[in-house]
Every structure is written in structure tokens, then in C-alpha cells.
Enzyme design. Sequence first.
Site, PDB file in Angstrom:
ATOM      1  N   GLU A 152       0.806  -1.231   0.000  1.00 28.14           N
ATOM      2  CA  GLU A 152       0.000   0.000   0.000  1.00 28.14           C
ATOM      3  C   GLU A 152       0.842   1.286   0.000  1.00 28.14           C
ATOM      4  O   GLU A 152       0.705   2.146   0.869  1.00 28.14           O
ATOM      5  CB  GLU A 152      -0.979  -0.018   1.175  1.00 28.14           C
ATOM      6  CG  GLU A 152      -1.944  -1.195   1.123  1.00 28.14           C
ATOM      7  CD  GLU A 152      -2.873  -1.283   2.327  1.00 28.14           C
ATOM      8  OE1 GLU A 152      -2.828  -0.382   3.194  1.00 28.14           O
ATOM      9  OE2 GLU A 152      -3.646  -2.262   2.406  1.00 28.14           O
ATOM     10  N   GLU A 261      -6.031 -11.187  -1.145  1.00 32.19           N
ATOM     11  CA  GLU A 261      -6.837 -11.045   0.081  1.00 32.19           C
ATOM     12  C   GLU A 261      -8.322 -11.043  -0.275  1.00 32.19           C
ATOM     13  O   GLU A 261      -9.080 -10.159   0.125  1.00 32.19           O
ATOM     14  CB  GLU A 261      -6.462  -9.759   0.830  1.00 32.19           C
ATOM     15  CG  GLU A 261      -4.988  -9.643   1.163  1.00 32.19           C
ATOM     16  CD  GLU A 261      -4.626  -8.356   1.891  1.00 32.19           C
ATOM     17  OE1 GLU A 261      -5.535  -7.726   2.496  1.00 32.19           O
ATOM     18  OE2 GLU A 261      -3.440  -7.974   1.871  1.00 32.19           O
TER      19      GLU A 261
END
Length: 349
Positions: A152, A261
Site C-alpha cells: 500500500e 486477500e
Amino acid sequence: MSNISCSSKEDLTPDREEPIEQPEPETRVLKEKASFGIGAAIKTSLMGESGYMQTVTTHFSQITAEWEMKMDAIWTSSTHYQWAGADKLVDFAIDNDLDVHGHTLVWYKSFPSWFKNAGYDSTAFEDHVKTYIKTVVERYKGKVISWDVANEIFNDNGSLRITDCPVHATFKDPIAFYGRCFQYAHEADPDAKLFYNDYSVVIAPGKRNAIKNMVQRFKSEGIPIHGIGDQFHYRINNDKSTLRNGLNDMASTGLLVHISELDIVMNVNKSDNYVFTEAEAKKQSDMYKHIAESYSALPAQQRFAISLWGVTDKHTWLTGSWHPKEYPLLFDQSYQHKEAYKGFLSGLN
């Protein structure tokens, strides 16, 4: 005048229809049908629950630590590492012939408080992070097949993350720092596959382009990066063609692609009155099938794994972070497979 032979009565009898052969029911589980890894994020705190580990070992070929391998779970001071949780997970994987995907080495949210409050300059900051990466990766060398090295970095528009990011606050060129992190991980375990991981990659073109540009920079500078992960925390109303097209664009880098995920939010309006009906279950099944089909259509050499973020609706992060009435995974609260499981299984190739 030509002679026309008459057909016999038997010849005029319509062909009998052969019985349509029905397909055999699918008896394979996820890990048996897929030609790539099928993973689940797990917590060691749930290992003693009836049904939890049996579901993992029956259906999955790979595991990820939901939190035990994040920096703030391991790195309790500059000289002390807490290995208990990560070791337990890795030992379980070895005992049950499961691969481990390491998540994650550097993430702005998981820098420990003691580190963020130390006031390190860029040299001390990087020296400490280098030591951390090498210590962790070397410990699990040969036991963890892959790592999310960085997580991220970018906003959805492609700009670098600034808010609450100690890396951006410390380095004039954060991308160069992250590239060196990949190098440190590679030096610690040359056989491990190294990934960049983020969310909204396939639906945010700005972020995806920034990632592609970073990959090109790393390649030109000789930085070892082997794959890109998209978390795939998507909603049931996300556009299916956008998901597919974004996956194909990720694959244009030539790197491994990881759906890292995966879960599907159903209660998109966060309604207290939401009910997970049969119709909702069918919609979820169709979405999981579409994702499996889209991923299976990627070049075989670029398909790394699809990893679910959790095992059962009973223990999903979304009931705390999204809404208590949420049903995002393949198994219900009693560890029975849902329609979503059937859809996902049918889409695998």
C-alpha cells in the site's frame, strides 16, 4: 433419364437420439482442481477451534498470516523479536504440506510505535529496516516461498501515500527506498518470490499505472520484483468486466499476479436489515465464479495464487470493519461450504 434409387423404409426412419451424457459431479476440492495456489489467511488464535484447521488443510494449499507476520507483531524493540505466532504458523504449514506466503515486510500501518517515535534520520531508519528484513526473511528461508515486501504505497490516483507514512516523511525518494527493501529481501532468500501488494489495483487505473511504472523502474535498475498482488476486497456490485480488464492489465507487466486477500462484501449499504438470502448467495456465487474464471484465463506462467482473506464468515475482519451483518467468504459460520464455494470451484481451471 437418371436412375434414382429408392431408400428402404429403414433408411427413412429418423436417427435415434443418443442419450445426452451428463457431466460427472465435481468431487475435487479447491486445491485439487486449481493449477495454482489456493490460499487462506489464518490466525493462530483460532487453531484450536473445531473445524477451523480441518477446513484449511482440506481445501487450501497455501496460508498467509492475517497478522502474526506483520512488523508490529514481530519487532517489539530494536533488539528483540517476538517469533511465537509466526513460528507456530510456519510449523503448522510444514506439518501439513502447505506453502506460506509472508505478509508483510514493510507497511506504513505496521511500523511499531517505538520505531515511529525514535526520530531516526534516513540512514538510521534504513539501517534498522534492513536489519529487520534480513533477520525475518533469513529465519524463514526455505520455509516461506514468497513475501509481500511492500504494501500500500500508493493512493488510488497514483500519488504516493503521504498521510501517516513514515517512509514518505523520511525519504526524498520513497520508491528508491522500497526498491532497496526488495534487494535486502532477495539477499536474505534468493529463492523467495517477492511481491508488491495493494488494494483496488484492478479498479483504480491511476494506482495501477503507478505500480506499472514502479515495476518498470525496478526492472531497469535491476531490482528483484517477481509479482504484484491485488487484495480484491471488492463488493458484489463491482463491475465484472472492470475486474477482468484490470487483471489483464496487471498481467501486462509480465510478472506473477496474486489475488492476495479475496472476499466479497454483500451488505454494500451497511444495512442493519440486510438478509443473506438464496438470491444473494447466488449473486455471490456468480461473482466468485467470474473471478476464478478471469484469473484462470491469465497466462499460466503468471498465475501465482488466489488467497481468501479468512476461512469462514464466523471470523472475518469485515464484521468488525464493515458491518456485523456480512457474509463475504466461502464457508458459513458452521464451516459448511456456501454457494460461493461451488461457484468459485466451477470457475477454476
